[in-house]
Write an enzyme that holds these catalytic residues in place. Structure first.
Site, short mmCIF file in Angstrom:
data_model
loop_
_atom_site.label_atom_id
_atom_site.label_comp_id
_atom_site.label_asym_id
_atom_site.label_seq_id
_atom_site.Cartn_x
_atom_site.Cartn_y
_atom_site.Cartn_z
N ILE A 128 0.64 -1.51 0.04
CA ILE A 128 0.00 0.24 0.18
C ILE A 128 1.40 1.16 -0.01
CG2 ILE A 128 -0.38 -0.16 2.53
CD1 ILE A 128 -3.26 1.30 2.09
N PRO A 133 7.04 11.80 0.15
CA PRO A 133 8.37 12.71 0.49
C PRO A 133 7.80 13.66 1.34
CG PRO A 133 9.01 12.08 -1.45
CD PRO A 133 7.40 11.18 -1.41
N GLU A 251 -5.03 -1.52 11.73
CA GLU A 251 -3.22 -2.41 11.05
C GLU A 251 -2.21 -1.76 12.73
OE1 GLU A 251 -0.42 1.03 8.55
OE2 GLU A 251 -1.71 0.97 8.25
N ARG A 277 25.80 -17.07 30.59
CA ARG A 277 27.06 -16.45 30.52
C ARG A 277 27.58 -16.49 31.86
NH1 ARG A 277 31.19 -14.64 27.39
NH2 ARG A 277 31.74 -12.25 27.70
N THR A 374 2.86 7.76 14.09
CA THR A 374 3.78 7.98 15.34
C THR A 374 3.20 7.63 16.64
OG1 THR A 374 3.17 11.05 15.44
CG2 THR A 374 5.39 9.62 13.87
#
Length: 386
Positions: A128, A133, A251, A277, A374
């Site tokens: 999609i 820009p 989404e 470790r 965001t």
């Protein structure tokens, strides 16, 4: 461990079987190939066909269109497993969870019959093309145009940050198709790009992480597409912006699911590593700081899982709100990044080496707080209802 024996409220035996199948597929096809995918900046094209053969694509699309006939929670089962596999190379969610559902929700019957079965088999790979820009998240300000010429649209413009950009041959393009202002002039135009004159793939984008994901620029120069390819046909002209807004919660929920899956696998891998470790004559796990850090991370992951699973169940019932989806996306990705940062620290210098999954997950996680809106935008959306 507190993450063990956790069963999502939506999970049935059918979901568990699907997760097992997806886990095996990813263990065979994704995990061993991470370094090669990163070097090539894309997964193998055949991966899509193999996923289709295994019934992993379009699981929540109706059977009459080649899908699995299930609900979103089945998509969630696969997305969880991709997160647990630590993979961010395969653009599964774009193809199956996002683009396919635009077509299911808004496509004409002819469009559904033409595109969905081929997406289900992997013959078509979907992308999609939203971001430009100069526009970022402001979809009402897009400049890509679709000018009517007879029965066709001439598409002109450019897009960036396009997941599946290298392999996609079915691209949903957000374009301005009429003179109405703002979002009222925006439509979703579907382009079948194989051999399509005027369609060009730009450079492969060098990213901070997710190096195996084929993220590219796309450009359109007098690219001729039938006007009938507007999603929804003629009735879909100018309806693109509300269509986008209606699908964005799914989404964002998909992003949250993969985020919590990766956070969980980071905790599990770090527990295993710190038990093996040694440092100053004892294991790294023997230090109180390690125990406290991992206790905090495991608790945060469990709390986030319960929240995201609640949202999945609500979405399946048709009750998930945009605000809840926004909250799930921002919270889960914030937790993902915080957990990965603290877990990586416990690996010491090895955590900085890209040959280790913890490093790849850490680098790839950062974008989760950016795309699909965001996290700052997510908080704005939540606060609008106050």
């Amino acid at each position: 461990m507190i993450l063990d024996n956790y069963n999502p409220i939506w999970e049935t035996e059918e979901h568990a079987d699907l997760r097992e199948m997806a886990r095996e597929f990813m263990a065979n096809e994704l995990t061993p190939n991470q370094e090669r995918f990163a070097e090539n900046h894309e997964v193998d094209r055949e991966l899509w066909n193999k996923a289709g053969d295994n019934g992993l694509l379009l699981v929540s699309v109706p059977e009459e269109y080649g899908g699995g006939g299930a609900d979103f929670s089945h998509e969630a089962a696969i997305l969880y497993e991709q997160g647990l596999a630590g993979d961010d190379s395969w653009g599964y969610s774009i193809h199956s969870t996002i683009v396919a559902h635009y077509i299911v929700a808004y496509g004409t019957e002819e469009q559904k019959q033409r595109w969905l079965p081929k997406l289900a088999t992997g013959e078509l790979v979907a992308a999609i093309a939203m971001t430009e820009p100069t526009t970022g998240s402001d979809l009402q300000a897009i400049r890509t145009t679709g000018t009517r010429v007879g029965d066709d649209l001439l598409i002109n413009g450019s897009k960036t940050f396009i997941t599946n950009g290298s392999q996609a041959n079915l691209v949903v393009i957000v374009a301005r198709t009429n003179d109405n202002p703002g979002g009222k002039g925006v439509s979703l135009v579907v382009a079948e790009t194989d051999g399509l004159e005027g369609f060009a793939r730009g450079r492969v984008l060098e990213k901070l992480g997710a190096h195996g994901q084929d993220t590219r620029e796309l450009s359109f120069t007098d690219m001729r597409v039938p006007a009938a390819n507007i999603l929804g046909g003629e009735a879909g002209d100018g309806k693109g912006f509300p269509q986008l807004m209606q699908q964005l919660p799914q989404e964002r929920l998909a992003v949250a699911i993969t985020a919590v899956g990766q956070a969980e696998t980071a905790v599990r891998q770090t527990i295993e590593y710190t038990k093996e470790r040694t440092l100053f004559g004892q294991t790294v796990m023997d230090f109180q700081n390690t125990k406290f850090t991992l206790a905090e991370c495991a608790t945060e992951v469990l709390a986030t899982k319960t929240f995201v699973d609640y949202c999945i169940a609500e979405h399946d019932k048709g009750n998930l709100t945009s605000e809840q989806a926004s909250a799930a996306k921002y919270w889960a990705t914030d937790v993902q990044n915080s957990v990965l940062d603290r877990c990586l620290q416990l690996w010491g210098g090895y955590g900085f080496m890209m040959e280790y999954p913890i490093a790849r997950m850490y680098a790839g996680a950062r974008v989760q707080q950016i795309y699909a809106g965001t996290n700052e935008v997510m908080k704005e959306l939540i606060a609008r209802e106050f």
